[in-house]
Design an enzyme around this catalytic site. Structure first.
Site, mmCIF file in Angstrom:
data_model
loop_
_atom_site.group_PDB
_atom_site.id
_atom_site.type_symbol
_atom_site.label_atom_id
_atom_site.label_comp_id
_atom_site.label_asym_id
_atom_site.label_seq_id
_atom_site.Cartn_x
_atom_site.Cartn_y
_atom_site.Cartn_z
ATOM 1 N N GLY A 64 0.791 -1.227 0.000
ATOM 2 C CA GLY A 64 0.000 0.000 0.000
ATOM 3 C C GLY A 64 0.821 1.274 0.000
ATOM 4 O O GLY A 64 0.275 2.363 0.139
ATOM 5 N N VAL A 80 1.039 6.852 -0.114
ATOM 6 C CA VAL A 80 0.280 5.789 0.534
ATOM 7 C C VAL A 80 -1.132 5.706 -0.033
ATOM 8 O O VAL A 80 -1.705 6.706 -0.446
ATOM 9 C CB VAL A 80 0.215 5.977 2.070
ATOM 10 C CG1 VAL A 80 1.599 5.942 2.671
ATOM 11 C CG2 VAL A 80 -0.493 7.249 2.455
ATOM 12 N N CYS A 81 -1.652 4.486 -0.049
ATOM 13 C CA CYS A 81 -3.038 4.261 -0.446
ATOM 14 C C CYS A 81 -3.895 4.533 0.786
ATOM 15 O O CYS A 81 -3.956 3.711 1.704
ATOM 16 C CB CYS A 81 -3.215 2.830 -0.941
ATOM 17 S SG CYS A 81 -4.878 2.509 -1.528
ATOM 18 N N GLN A 82 -4.483 5.698 0.823
ATOM 19 C CA GLN A 82 -5.238 6.123 1.990
ATOM 20 C C GLN A 82 -6.574 6.708 1.549
ATOM 21 O O GLN A 82 -6.710 7.915 1.354
ATOM 22 C CB GLN A 82 -4.415 7.141 2.790
ATOM 23 C CG GLN A 82 -4.950 7.388 4.164
ATOM 24 C CD GLN A 82 -4.003 8.220 5.019
ATOM 25 O OE1 GLN A 82 -3.239 9.029 4.521
ATOM 26 N NE2 GLN A 82 -4.083 8.027 6.318
ATOM 27 N N ARG A 100 -6.101 -1.966 -0.323
ATOM 28 C CA ARG A 100 -5.335 -0.714 -0.305
ATOM 29 C C ARG A 100 -3.968 -0.985 -0.922
ATOM 30 O O ARG A 100 -2.993 -1.198 -0.230
ATOM 31 C CB ARG A 100 -5.213 -0.196 1.122
ATOM 32 C CG ARG A 100 -6.553 0.222 1.704
ATOM 33 C CD ARG A 100 -6.490 0.587 3.153
ATOM 34 N NE ARG A 100 -5.747 1.810 3.389
ATOM 35 C CZ ARG A 100 -5.720 2.443 4.555
ATOM 36 N NH1 ARG A 100 -6.400 1.971 5.582
ATOM 37 N NH2 ARG A 100 -5.025 3.536 4.705
#
Length: 150
Positions: free
Chosen positions: A74, A81-83, A115
């Site tokens: 992620g 970041v995958c947020q 994510r």
């Protein structure tokens, strides 16, 4: 806006999941600190992060980035970041900075197959989890910062 962010910084300093939380270069719109993951394979180290607020905060979401290299599906090679919490479609102006940091720590503490920014690591985690965890632990030993004393 700056007063709200300064207040949120004080709130975030009370939360135990990050240390050394401070404005970077005296700019209250850019924070830095260390995240302290609780679970393997990342709990052997600390990870430096930046949280950058938009001049339009809280109407626009902040952007989190890990500055410490991490072997994680992620987080991309640049530390993005995958947020979903901070995506424009999910952002709510009532969201506090501490919630963003908690979500970032959750990303490290529980590997979520939804994510993903690095498909190769997501595949490895799914298909060869023992190899993934071994590589992630080794990468953490080599690249993370020492955990500060409690």
């Amino acid at each position: 806006m700056a007063a709200r962010i300064a207040k949120e910084l004080e709130e975030a300093r009370l939360w135990g999941g990050a240390r050394e939380l401070r404005p970077l270069d005296g700019n209250v719109l850019r924070w830095g600190g260390l995240l302290l993951p609780n679970n393997p394979p990342y709990n052997a180290g600390a990870f430096r992060f930046e949280l950058t607020f938009s001049p339009h905060h809280p109407l626009s979401p902040p952007r989190a980035r890990l500055c410490t290299s991490i072997y994680h599906p992620g987080v991309d090679a640049e530390g993005n970041v995958c947020q979903p919490l901070t995506s424009t479609q999910h952002w709510a102006p009532s969201t506090r900075a501490t919630q963003v940091l908690q979500d970032l720590l959750l990303l490290l503490d529980s590997l979520d197959p939804e994510r993903v920014l690095r498909q190769d690591l997501a595949w490895e985690l799914r298909e060869r989890p023992e190899l993934f965890h071994r590589r992630a632990e080794e990468h953490t030993r080599q690249h993370s910062e020492p955990r500060p004393e409690p």
